[in-house]
Design a protein around this motif. Structure first.
Motif, PDB file in Angstrom:
ATOM      1  N   SER A 176       0.797  -1.222   0.000  1.00 58.61           N
ATOM      2  CA  SER A 176       0.000   0.000   0.000  1.00 58.61           C
ATOM      3  C   SER A 176       0.833   1.277   0.000  1.00 58.61           C
ATOM      4  O   SER A 176       0.560   2.191  -0.764  1.00 58.61           O
ATOM      5  N   ALA A 177       1.802   1.362   0.857  1.00 57.85           N
ATOM      6  CA  ALA A 177       2.536   2.612   1.038  1.00 57.85           C
ATOM      7  C   ALA A 177       3.465   2.932  -0.129  1.00 57.85           C
ATOM      8  O   ALA A 177       3.784   4.094  -0.360  1.00 57.85           O
ATOM      9  N   ALA A 178       3.916   1.942  -0.875  1.00 59.51           N
ATOM     10  CA  ALA A 178       4.926   2.164  -1.912  1.00 59.51           C
ATOM     11  C   ALA A 178       4.352   1.942  -3.297  1.00 59.51           C
ATOM     12  O   ALA A 178       4.816   1.119  -4.057  1.00 59.51           O
ATOM     13  N   ARG A 179       3.316   2.705  -3.624  1.00 58.07           N
ATOM     14  CA  ARG A 179       2.660   2.483  -4.908  1.00 58.07           C
ATOM     15  C   ARG A 179       3.277   3.341  -5.999  1.00 58.07           C
ATOM     16  O   ARG A 179       3.589   4.504  -5.797  1.00 58.07           O
ATOM     17  N   SER A 180       3.401   2.764  -7.154  1.00 55.91           N
ATOM     18  CA  SER A 180       3.892   3.460  -8.334  1.00 55.91           C
ATOM     19  C   SER A 180       2.726   4.145  -9.037  1.00 55.91           C
ATOM     20  O   SER A 180       1.584   4.091  -8.582  1.00 55.91           O
ATOM     21  N   SER A 181       2.986   4.721 -10.188  1.00 53.22           N
ATOM     22  CA  SER A 181       1.956   5.387 -10.973  1.00 53.22           C
ATOM     23  C   SER A 181       0.842   4.419 -11.325  1.00 53.22           C
ATOM     24  O   SER A 181       1.080   3.241 -11.604  1.00 53.22           O
ATOM     25  N   TRP A 182      -0.381   4.896 -11.339  1.00 51.37           N
ATOM     26  CA  TRP A 182      -1.540   4.055 -11.662  1.00 51.37           C
ATOM     27  C   TRP A 182      -1.420   3.453 -13.053  1.00 51.37           C
ATOM     28  O   TRP A 182      -2.027   2.426 -13.331  1.00 51.37           O
ATOM     29  N   THR A 183      -0.618   4.062 -13.937  1.00 51.90           N
ATOM     30  CA  THR A 183      -0.490   3.550 -15.299  1.00 51.90           C
ATOM     31  C   THR A 183       0.250   2.220 -15.350  1.00 51.90           C
ATOM     32  O   THR A 183       0.217   1.541 -16.370  1.00 51.90           O
ATOM     33  N   HIS A 184       0.914   1.866 -14.258  1.00 51.67           N
ATOM     34  CA  HIS A 184       1.669   0.613 -14.202  1.00 51.67           C
ATOM     35  C   HIS A 184       1.190  -0.315 -13.103  1.00 51.67           C
ATOM     36  O   HIS A 184       1.894  -1.241 -12.723  1.00 51.67           O
ATOM     37  N   ARG A 185      -0.028  -0.061 -12.581  1.00 54.38           N
ATOM     38  CA  ARG A 185      -0.494  -0.809 -11.428  1.00 54.38           C
ATOM     39  C   ARG A 185      -1.725  -1.631 -11.731  1.00 54.38           C
ATOM     40  O   ARG A 185      -2.632  -1.189 -12.406  1.00 54.38           O
ATOM     41  N   MET A 186      -1.755  -2.851 -11.203  1.00 50.52           N
ATOM     42  CA  MET A 186      -2.953  -3.699 -11.216  1.00 50.52           C
ATOM     43  C   MET A 186      -3.280  -4.001  -9.759  1.00 50.52           C
ATOM     44  O   MET A 186      -2.402  -4.351  -8.988  1.00 50.52           O
ATOM     45  N   GLY A 187      -4.534  -3.876  -9.403  1.00 52.30           N
ATOM     46  CA  GLY A 187      -4.915  -4.167  -8.030  1.00 52.30           C
ATOM     47  C   GLY A 187      -5.923  -3.165  -7.537  1.00 52.30           C
ATOM     48  O   GLY A 187      -6.465  -2.399  -8.318  1.00 52.30           O
ATOM     49  N   PRO A 188      -6.217  -3.197  -6.291  1.00 50.70           N
ATOM     50  CA  PRO A 188      -5.487  -3.868  -5.219  1.00 50.70           C
ATOM     51  C   PRO A 188      -5.885  -5.335  -5.068  1.00 50.70           C
ATOM     52  O   PRO A 188      -6.955  -5.742  -5.490  1.00 50.70           O
ATOM     53  N   TYR A 189      -4.979  -6.075  -4.464  1.00 50.06           N
ATOM     54  CA  TYR A 189      -5.189  -7.479  -4.147  1.00 50.06           C
ATOM     55  C   TYR A 189      -5.056  -7.654  -2.644  1.00 50.06           C
ATOM     56  O   TYR A 189      -4.277  -6.947  -2.002  1.00 50.06           O
ATOM     57  N   PRO A 190      -5.785  -8.604  -2.058  1.00 45.01           N
ATOM     58  CA  PRO A 190      -5.757  -8.767  -0.599  1.00 45.01           C
ATOM     59  C   PRO A 190      -4.490  -9.432  -0.075  1.00 45.01           C
ATOM     60  O   PRO A 190      -4.155  -9.284   1.099  1.00 45.01           O
TER      61      PRO A 190
END
Length: 65
Positions: free
Chosen positions: A21-35
């Protein structure tokens, strides 16, 4: 983290890494969130399976037209 703020995991498509959670990159490179970390690690496989399932459902629906 407390129960009020559970840890979430994200799959970074640019790096192939799982991020918390705390170390998220740009939304353009993110899939999730996952539990869980394990679910995030399987993000690409999960997406592929869902796409294949939806493609099959579309084909079935179109065949009924």
């Amino acid at each position: 983290m407390s129960d009020n703020n559970p840890v979430q995991y994200w799959y970074n498509t640019a790096t192939g890494e799982v991020e918390e959670s705390a170390a998220r990159s740009s939304w353009t490179h993110r899939m999730g969130p996952y539990p869980t970390r394990e679910a995030a690690e399987k993000a690409l496989d999960t997406a592929q399976q869902r796409n294949e399932s939806w493609d099959e459902e579309d084909a079935d629906w179109r065949a009924k037209e």
